[in-house]
Design a protein around this motif. Structure first.
Motif: not given
Length: 298
Positions: A75, A93, A96, A101, A106, A109, A111, A180
């Protein structure tokens, strides 16, 4: 919420030119330094081809780097060395709909993990619709840091880091819960690094209750202390006792009591130890000690 900085640059710059432009550092306490760094970041974002070229070059040469450290991750892509307390970074980024992902979830990352930062950074939307955030603000100086502490989170807005949007995230002020993006997006950052920042806690929050949920940046020193005490070294135990009473970092003091507690197999002894922590003169340590004592069946 993070301070939105007006766009002022129409020209573009290469990565090398940007690294040179921020060679004197990015001091978030200095408005001129912040403005100059933001302008350099905006010029880099105006260069629409540099990142793709960099990624292609990395893919071509990757087989040559098998035995070398790489600054490239799934990432985050570190774009420059740390110089004068700052460095450049790109973040990818996924939406979904992306397979990464779905495979990683989630939280991989960040999220849906409301958090503040223990460092300042500048960011600009480089590609895509941008991740969305619910933004809040806190009074960091009023936070002791124990789990369940009510911190008075103040909701500001929900917005996206769209292409060209330039922002200054302020350490210990801005809290966001990232969502996301609608499609894969990329942001560029100038990260400020302070020598003592690791001793300042970065918190995760429970938005529903407006409370501290956890500390997100446990340090290596706490891990070393736990390992040393667990190995049964008397000198480590003595140091843990001393640090537990006197270390300037409450987080380290808590780690020392946790390490010592882990060696006790008697509920009464653990209760006595946490009673000692409860009376050590620190609110965060006292509240954490109370929670530990409530879990012990004496």
């Amino acid at each position: 919420m993070p301070r939105v900085i007006a766009n002022t640059q129409s020209s573009s710059a290469s990565l090398e030119e940007t690294i040179d432009a921020v060679a004197n550092g990015f001091d978030p306490r200095d408005r001129r330094s912040t403005a100059d760094a933001a302008a350099a970041l905006e010029r880099l974002a105006n260069n629409r081809g540099f990142l793709a070229d960099l990624l292609i070059e990395q893919l071509r040469e990757r087989h040559r780097d098998i035995f070398e450290d790489s600054a490239y991750g799934p990432q985050a892509i570190v774009l420059s060395p740390l110089v004068a307390g700052c460095f450049l970074r790109a973040n990818i980024w996924p939406s979904e709909d992306e397979s990464c992902f779905r495979a990683s979830g989630a939280e991989s990352f960040v999220y849906g993990i409301p958090h503040d930062h223990n460092f300042d950074f500048l960011t600009v939307g480089y590609f895509g619709p941008g991740y969305r955030s619910d933004y809040y603000e806190i009074d960091y100086e009023e936070i002791a840091g124990f789990r369940g502490e009510d911190v008075g989170l103040r909701f500001v807005e929900r917005s996206a880091l769209t292409e060209g949007k330039l922002m200054h995230y302020r350490a210990h002020v801005d809290v966001h819960s990232q969502l996301p993006p609608e499609a894969t997006s990329v942001s560029l950052n100038i990260m400020h690094v302070d020598a003592g920042q690791d001793w300042f806690d970065q918190y995760g929050f429970d938005l529903g209750k407006g409370r501290v949920d956890r500390v997100l940046n446990p340090g290596a020193s706490e891990t070393f202390m736990r390992c040393a005490v667990a190995l049964g070294d008397d000198e480590a135990q003595d140091l843990a006792k001393h640090f537990g009473r006197n270390h300037p970092s409450t987080r380290m003091r808590l780690a020392c009591f946790e390490a010592r507690s882990g060696l006790l197999d008697n509920a009464q002894a653990r209760d006595a130890l946490w009673r000692e922590a409860e009376r050590a003169g620190d609110l965060m340590l006292a509240r954490e000690a109370q929670a530990r004592r409530a879990e012990i069946q004496v």
